[in-house]
Design an enzyme around this catalytic site. Structure first.
Site, mmCIF file in Angstrom:
data_model
loop_
_atom_site.group_PDB
_atom_site.id
_atom_site.type_symbol
_atom_site.label_atom_id
_atom_site.label_comp_id
_atom_site.label_asym_id
_atom_site.label_seq_id
_atom_site.Cartn_x
_atom_site.Cartn_y
_atom_site.Cartn_z
ATOM 1 N N ARG A 1 61.992 22.718 13.173
ATOM 2 C CA ARG A 1 61.121 23.470 12.075
ATOM 3 C C ARG A 1 60.250 22.515 11.112
ATOM 4 O O ARG A 1 59.542 23.173 10.605
ATOM 5 C CB ARG A 1 62.003 24.611 11.456
ATOM 6 N N LEU B 1 65.827 15.540 10.422
ATOM 7 C CA LEU B 1 64.930 16.026 11.380
ATOM 8 C C LEU B 1 65.373 17.374 11.925
ATOM 9 O O LEU B 1 66.453 17.521 11.945
ATOM 10 C CB LEU B 1 65.079 14.949 12.607
ATOM 11 N N SER B 2 64.357 18.253 12.148
ATOM 12 C CA SER B 2 64.556 19.734 12.610
ATOM 13 C C SER B 2 63.235 19.993 13.316
ATOM 14 O O SER B 2 62.156 19.692 12.983
ATOM 15 C CB SER B 2 64.877 20.408 11.298
ATOM 16 N N GLN C 1 77.995 25.009 12.667
ATOM 17 C CA GLN C 1 77.694 25.025 14.186
ATOM 18 C C GLN C 1 78.861 24.097 14.683
ATOM 19 O O GLN C 1 79.626 24.694 15.772
ATOM 20 C CB GLN C 1 76.223 24.928 14.597
ATOM 21 N N LEU D 1 62.085 19.096 21.238
ATOM 22 C CA LEU D 1 62.993 17.901 21.006
ATOM 23 C C LEU D 1 62.248 16.789 19.956
ATOM 24 O O LEU D 1 61.185 16.764 20.180
ATOM 25 C CB LEU D 1 63.229 17.289 22.447
ATOM 26 N N HIS E 1 67.555 15.157 18.577
ATOM 27 C CA HIS E 1 68.042 15.272 19.913
ATOM 28 C C HIS E 1 68.065 14.200 20.762
ATOM 29 O O HIS E 1 69.110 14.156 21.650
ATOM 30 C CB HIS E 1 67.025 16.244 20.558
ATOM 31 N N GLN F 1 70.839 34.633 18.995
ATOM 32 C CA GLN F 1 71.258 33.966 17.999
ATOM 33 C C GLN F 1 70.151 34.138 16.836
ATOM 34 O O GLN F 1 70.072 33.395 15.847
ATOM 35 C CB GLN F 1 71.713 32.459 18.285
ATOM 36 N N LYS G 1 73.923 17.591 11.691
ATOM 37 C CA LYS G 1 72.937 18.553 10.746
ATOM 38 C C LYS G 1 73.248 19.978 10.997
ATOM 39 O O LYS G 1 73.062 20.489 9.942
ATOM 40 C CB LYS G 1 71.443 18.404 11.657
HETATM 41 O O1 PAF Z 1 71.575 23.766 17.756
HETATM 42 C C1 PAF Z 1 70.922 24.336 18.777
HETATM 43 O O2 PAF Z 1 69.948 24.144 19.219
HETATM 44 C C2 PAF Z 1 71.511 25.725 19.195
HETATM 45 O O3 PAF Z 1 72.094 26.408 18.393
HETATM 46 C C3 PAF Z 1 72.295 25.398 20.487
HETATM 47 C C4 PAF Z 1 73.679 24.702 20.182
HETATM 48 C C5 PAF Z 1 71.440 24.701 21.776
HETATM 49 C C6 PAF Z 1 72.835 26.752 21.303
HETATM 50 O O4 PAF Z 1 71.689 27.764 21.556
#
Ligand code: PAF
Length: 280
Positions: free
Chosen positions: A183, A180-181, A149, A27, A31, A55, A145
């Site tokens: 990664r 922010l990411s 999705q 996080l 987040h 995923q 971001k």
């Molecule tokens: O954005 C993310 O962190 C993921 O794609 C999620 C929505 C938690 C699903 O695994």
């Protein structure tokens, strides 16, 4: 899972509303902005922490993906989160993840991020659908971001008649503009500086948006110049309603999506622009 369901059932029976923030942990302030928004929207806030293998492609960074559960729990403790759901893989996929029922993201899921990460959005939607089923939230909070999705989750909710409202929170950035990411922690030295090119390309796009989609696209791509160690994956201007590329005649609010590999780290960013707006 049964315990989380039990707690939430009891709170719902007592009239409480529920907000869910799905995360993969590691996080950061982005987040935490989602969690703060959730706190404003509902009586009970649930945060899920689950690095979803479904995923990640076979050549992707599932093993390298940062896992920082203790720090995550500490960060959430101060924000008034009621429930943290951090299942392990066998709890989420007791029959294995390879051959079970999945959600299909459809054609938009095969574009942009989906073209570079085949199956990513099917896996993401599958786990999000499961999390919705487990938590049964009134509202679920996602970050802008991950624009594609957000689009696909919103469409899944509409297409499958799911009873949840999707709330979208703007991207949180470092003071120099880097989105922010989780990664970003892999970006060191030269890569950290080079990563700014994504935000710079969006600035260039915004500045030239009044001149139309082609000009915007040309300026955005030109921002990448010949940055050492940066490979542009895609830079596209899309209609946020359809998530399809706009044509030269397009006027109005568009979304610019950019993805690039910086060193060994793949980054994405996006921003809204007003295409063809006069007044410059
Ligand atoms: O954005 C993310 O962190 C993921 O794609 C999620 C929505 C938690 C699903 O695994």
């Amino acid at each position: 899972m049964a315990e989380v369901r039990g707690v939430l059932d009891e709170r719902r029976r007592a009239g409480a509303s529920v907000a869910l923030v799905p995360t993969m942990g590691a996080l950061h302030d982005g987040h935490l902005a989602l969690v703060r928004r959730a706190r404003e929207l509902a009586d009970v806030v649930v945060v899920s922490i689950f690095v979803n293998p479904l995923q990640f492609g076979p050549t992707e960074d599932l093993d390298r993906y940062p896992r920082t559960l203790e720090a995550d729990l500490a960060a959430l403790a101060g924000l008034g989160v009621d429930v943290v759901f951090a299942p392990d893989v066998t709890e989420m996929y007791p029959n294995g993840s390879a051959e079970g029922t999945t959600v299909s993201a459809g054609p938009v899921g095969a574009r942009y991020e989906g073209a570079h990460r085949p199956g990513h959005f099917d896996g993401m939607l599958t786990v999000v659908a499961k999390l919705f089923s487990i938590a049964q939230p009134d509202v679920a909070v996602f970050g802008q971001k991950d624009a594609q999705q957000v689009f696909l989750v919103t469409r899944m909710v509409a297409d499958l008649d799911l009873r949840v409202r999707i709330e979208v929170v703007p991207t949180v950035r470092e003071s120099d503009g880097l989105a922010l990411s989780s990664r970003n922690r892999f970006l060191e030295g030269h890569d950290r500086t080079a990563a700014l090119v994504l935000a710079e390309s969006l600035d260039a796009a915004r500045t030239s948006a009044a001149d139309g989609a082609s000009e915007l696209l040309a300026e955005g791509v030109a921002a990448f110049g010949d940055h050492d160690g940066v490979d542009l994956d895609y830079f596209v201007v899309i209609d946020p309603e359809t998530f399809l590329p706009v044509d030269e005649a397009f006027r109005g609010r568009a979304l610019v999506l950019v993805a690039a590999r910086v060193g060994a780290t793949r980054l994405i960013d996006n921003d809204f622009v007003d295409v063809g707006a006069s007044g410059r």
